[in-house]
Design an enzyme around this catalytic site. Structure first.
Site, PDB file in Angstrom:
ATOM      1  N   ILE A 251       0.898  -1.154   0.000  1.00  0.00           N
ATOM      2  CA  ILE A 251       0.000   0.000   0.000  1.00  0.00           C
ATOM      3  C   ILE A 251       0.937   1.204   0.000  1.00  0.00           C
ATOM      4  CG2 ILE A 251      -1.772   1.287   1.236  1.00  0.00           C
ATOM      5  CD1 ILE A 251      -2.720  -1.318   2.473  1.00  0.00           C
ATOM      6  N   PRO A 252       1.099   1.859  -1.153  1.00  0.00           N
ATOM      7  CA  PRO A 252       2.246   2.763  -1.342  1.00  0.00           C
ATOM      8  C   PRO A 252       2.081   4.149  -0.731  1.00  0.00           C
ATOM      9  CG  PRO A 252       0.957   2.656  -3.354  1.00  0.00           C
ATOM     10  CD  PRO A 252       0.316   1.699  -2.387  1.00  0.00           C
ATOM     11  N   CYS A 253       2.088   4.217   0.601  1.00  0.00           N
ATOM     12  CA  CYS A 253       1.971   5.518   1.267  1.00  0.00           C
ATOM     13  C   CYS A 253       3.193   6.387   1.004  1.00  0.00           C
ATOM     14  CB  CYS A 253       1.736   5.337   2.763  1.00  0.00           C
ATOM     15  SG  CYS A 253       2.998   4.375   3.609  1.00  0.00           S
ATOM     16  N   HIS A 254       4.311   5.779   0.550  1.00  0.00           N
ATOM     17  CA  HIS A 254       5.494   6.574   0.236  1.00  0.00           C
ATOM     18  C   HIS A 254       5.274   7.474  -0.973  1.00  0.00           C
ATOM     19  CE1 HIS A 254       5.867   2.885  -2.216  1.00  0.00           C
ATOM     20  NE2 HIS A 254       6.488   3.658  -3.094  1.00  0.00           N
TER      21      HIS A 254
END
Length: 285
Positions: A251-254
């Site tokens: 889950i690409p919160c970056h």
């Protein structure tokens, strides 16, 4: 033995790259040359250049360009059309991420209230292209993926147990090793399916689903996400949900940054966030 050595090498590669980036940031105004960067990583120029090519697919000089604030601003501007297309296409129950097909399964409200009671979580520590990570799984999928902080493995485990305080946890490295290979080793053109089983409020789930729509090599602002989930005034709540994402990278919160182009915080370290974004930019470029 070769597999073990390969895993160890990947962990060491990341540590050296991280040290070089931290050195570069501390001395950015001088623009250190390749020789100086290689020395900061404890390698010869030849081996440092080869390490970067193997890990990032691009040269150290090009990689540094992706780390600048100016690049983040340009990337945010250029990503808008990609983000529009991704959201218009819809998630349809799954999101594309690198070579993976991610299937998202949220816990039920009842399960959320029980804090994991009656659930068995298996976990293991494994190397990744971005440092050592902790992978945890339930019978329904990956429930946690976190990078090990400087404080060590105990701190990483404490994060897992804080998310599932009443669950039974057991070390099962053999089980999670197979998952780590699927996540971090590119297959022969295949797209393995990865199931996520995550705890979160309805609002958090909505935000995390939105994150899955951000294409690799693109970024979005907190305001972009708030608008996309039809809660334009909930920017602070969106930022809080992003910060509590339990599954790093998948889950690409970056990929969420401030509208000014500043990267903002990252649960697993700001340097790692820069590395993740620059790594993806290099792969897409």
């Amino acid at each position: 033995m070769d597999r073990i050595n390969g895993h160890s090498r990947r962990a060491t590669d990341y540590e050296r790259i991280e040290r070089a980036i931290q050195y570069l940031e501390a001395n950015y105004r001088r623009q250190p040359d390749l020789k100086e960067l290689a020395r900061s990583a404890g390698l010869s120029e030849f081996h440092f250049q080869r390490l970067f090519r193997r890990w990032a697919g691009i040269s150290p000089k090009r990689f540094v360009q992706y780390l600048t604030a100016g690049h983040a601003v340009r990337l945010l501007r250029e990503s808008r059309s990609n983000l529009d297309a991704a959201f218009d296409a819809g998630l349809s129950g799954s999101g594309r991420l690198h070579d993976l097909l991610v299937n998202f399964h949220a816990v039920t409200p009842g399960e959320l209230k029980r804090d994991g009671a009656g659930l068995t979580i298996q976990y293991g520590f494994h190397p990744s292209p971005f440092g050592e990570c902790l992978i945890a799984v339930t019978a329904r999928g990956i429930c946690h993926l976190g990078f090990v902080p400087p404080e060590g493995r105990h701190a990483a485990l404490a994060e897992l147990t804080a998310e599932w305080p009443r669950a039974r946890t057991e070390e099962a490295s053999r089980t999670t090793a197979a998952i780590a290979r699927r996540l971090f080793t590119r297959g022969n053109g295949r797209s393995p399916e990865i199931d996520l089983h995550v705890p979160g409020t309805n609002f958090q789930i909505k935000v995390w689903e939105a994150l899955l729509r951000i294409p690799p090599g693109s970024v979005a602002s907190y305001e972009d996400i708030a608008r996309r989930i039809r809660a334009p005034r909930a920017v602070r709540a969106v930022a809080n949900a992003v910060a509590h994402n339990p599954v790093a990278w998948l889950i690409p919160c970056h990929r969420v940054i401030r509208k000014s182009g500043a990267l903002g915080g990252y649960r697993w370290g700001e340097t790692r966030k820069k590395v993740l974004l620059a790594w993806e930019a290099g792969k897409m470029g």
